[in-house]
Design a protein around this motif. Structure first.
Motif, PDB file in Angstrom:
ATOM      1  N   UNK A 192      61.081  50.492  22.676  1.00  0.00           N
ATOM      2  CA  UNK A 192      61.485  50.207  21.301  1.00  0.00           C
ATOM      3  C   UNK A 192      61.491  51.477  20.459  1.00  0.00           C
ATOM      4  N   UNK A 193      60.461  52.307  20.603  1.00  0.00           N
ATOM      5  CA  UNK A 193      60.390  53.546  19.828  1.00  0.00           C
ATOM      6  C   UNK A 193      61.542  54.490  20.179  1.00  0.00           C
ATOM      7  N   UNK A 194      61.941  54.489  21.441  1.00  0.00           N
ATOM      8  CA  UNK A 194      63.017  55.385  21.880  1.00  0.00           C
ATOM      9  C   UNK A 194      64.321  55.089  21.155  1.00  0.00           C
ATOM     10  N   UNK A 195      64.560  53.825  20.853  1.00  0.00           N
ATOM     11  CA  UNK A 195      65.804  53.476  20.154  1.00  0.00           C
ATOM     12  C   UNK A 195      65.801  53.998  18.723  1.00  0.00           C
ATOM     13  N   UNK A 206      53.635  46.715  17.432  1.00  0.00           N
ATOM     14  CA  UNK A 206      54.815  47.549  17.190  1.00  0.00           C
ATOM     15  C   UNK A 206      54.762  48.169  15.803  1.00  0.00           C
ATOM     16  N   UNK A 207      54.343  47.395  14.830  1.00  0.00           N
ATOM     17  CA  UNK A 207      54.242  47.927  13.466  1.00  0.00           C
ATOM     18  C   UNK A 207      53.292  49.126  13.438  1.00  0.00           C
ATOM     19  N   UNK A 208      52.161  48.998  14.123  1.00  0.00           N
ATOM     20  CA  UNK A 208      51.219  50.110  14.193  1.00  0.00           C
ATOM     21  C   UNK A 208      51.797  51.309  14.922  1.00  0.00           C
ATOM     22  N   UNK A 209      52.559  51.049  15.985  1.00  0.00           N
ATOM     23  CA  UNK A 209      53.182  52.139  16.742  1.00  0.00           C
ATOM     24  C   UNK A 209      54.209  52.878  15.899  1.00  0.00           C
ATOM     25  N   UNK A 226      65.740  46.552   8.569  1.00  0.00           N
ATOM     26  CA  UNK A 226      66.500  46.429   9.805  1.00  0.00           C
ATOM     27  C   UNK A 226      65.919  47.242  10.960  1.00  0.00           C
ATOM     28  N   UNK A 227      65.311  48.389  10.666  1.00  0.00           N
ATOM     29  CA  UNK A 227      64.777  49.214  11.749  1.00  0.00           C
ATOM     30  C   UNK A 227      63.681  48.477  12.506  1.00  0.00           C
ATOM     31  N   UNK A 228      62.764  47.864  11.772  1.00  0.00           N
ATOM     32  CA  UNK A 228      61.692  47.119  12.441  1.00  0.00           C
ATOM     33  C   UNK A 228      62.264  45.947  13.231  1.00  0.00           C
ATOM     34  N   UNK A 229      63.186  45.228  12.633  1.00  0.00           N
ATOM     35  CA  UNK A 229      63.785  44.081  13.324  1.00  0.00           C
ATOM     36  C   UNK A 229      64.488  44.513  14.601  1.00  0.00           C
ATOM     37  N   UNK A 230      65.182  45.643  14.537  1.00  0.00           N
ATOM     38  CA  UNK A 230      65.885  46.151  15.709  1.00  0.00           C
ATOM     39  C   UNK A 230      64.908  46.560  16.806  1.00  0.00           C
ATOM     40  N   UNK A 231      63.852  47.266  16.418  1.00  0.00           N
ATOM     41  CA  UNK A 231      62.848  47.700  17.405  1.00  0.00           C
ATOM     42  C   UNK A 231      62.121  46.502  18.009  1.00  0.00           C
ATOM     43  N   UNK A 267      60.856  42.913  22.488  1.00  0.00           N
ATOM     44  CA  UNK A 267      60.794  41.545  23.010  1.00  0.00           C
ATOM     45  C   UNK A 267      61.664  41.381  24.247  1.00  0.00           C
ATOM     46  N   UNK A 268      62.853  41.967  24.208  1.00  0.00           N
ATOM     47  CA  UNK A 268      63.756  41.871  25.352  1.00  0.00           C
ATOM     48  C   UNK A 268      63.182  42.603  26.565  1.00  0.00           C
TER      49      UNK A 268
END
Length: 227
Positions: free
Chosen positions: A32-35, A58-61, A72-77, A82-83
């Motif tokens: 997720x972070x890579x994206x 994820x929020x902490x990361x 949108x960035x958080x939602x996208x990550x 999740x996927x």
């Protein structure tokens, strides 16, 4: 030979208690972070972020990486995480040494076994089915929209309804301050916090937790009342 057990039921946390899931959680968070163009986090950092659900991890990361956690960035990550994790929930995960043997012993002795996690419900079911196929859990529950997460005590409402047991009949086993806070909210419930999980013994002691088990033998002794 059956042994006398102090508690009729034992409910376990999943991540850091029964299973070392950090390899797969770390891979999913880093995907997720890579994206978002962020550098990957190491597993020791990820350990400190888990315990209150993957979205909060994820929020902490993202905060650790200097990324905005709103919009949108958080939602996208979160979608990427999740996927990815949904496709790789236990590629590198494994039960801690001695856990399977303890579960099978408790099962032979007639103890009602359960799992309660803040991980998504379907992922909890998948991991338990894959890694503990010989263990008959009476209750396996993860995060659901209709139930709050730990440490809210209502997270166990369904277990008490289905089993007919009371909190005093249960020992809850976890590995974090969240698990300790959760068990402490029930009158009479036993609790054991293991130090082999995602928090160090020092962190657990600093949180005021005294009911600690450093080894599988100590955990077994606590559950069986020292017998």
């Amino acid at each position: 030979m059956h042994h006398i057990v102090r508690y009729p039921a034992v409910i376990f946390d999943l991540d850091g208690t029964l299973v070392n899931t950090i390899p797969d959680i770390t891979a999913a968070i880093n995907a997720a972070l890579a994206t978002a163009g962020a550098v990957p986090l190491d597993s020791d950092r990820v350990k400190q972020l888990v315990g209150r659900g993957l979205a909060n991890a994820l929020r902490g990361a993202m905060e650790s990486s200097g990324l905005e956690t709103g919009g949108e960035l958080f939602s996208s990550c979160l979608s990427v995480l999740s996927d990815y994790y949904g496709r790789h929930p236990y590629d590198g995960s494994f039960p801690y040494p001695g856990i399977l043997e303890l579960l099978e012993k408790l099962q032979r002795d007639g103890v009602v076994l359960g799992v309660l996690s803040n991980k998504t419900d379907s992922l909890v079911a998948d991991i338990i089915a894959a890694l503990f196929p010989r263990v008959s859990f009476a209750f396996v529950r993860g995060q659901r929209l209709d139930r709050p997460m730990k440490p809210a005590p209502s997270a166990l409402d369904d277990f008490f309804t289905l089993s007919g047991l009371d909190p005093a009949d249960v020992c809850y086993v976890g590995d974090s301050e969240v698990d300790w806070q959760f068990a402490s909210r029930f009158s009479g419930m036993g609790s054991v916090i293991v130090s082999w999980g995602f928090r160090s013994r020092k962190q657990l002691e600093e949180a005021g937790i005294s009911c600690l088990a450093d080894t599988i033998t100590e955990l077994e002794e606590a559950i069986y009342g020292g017998l």
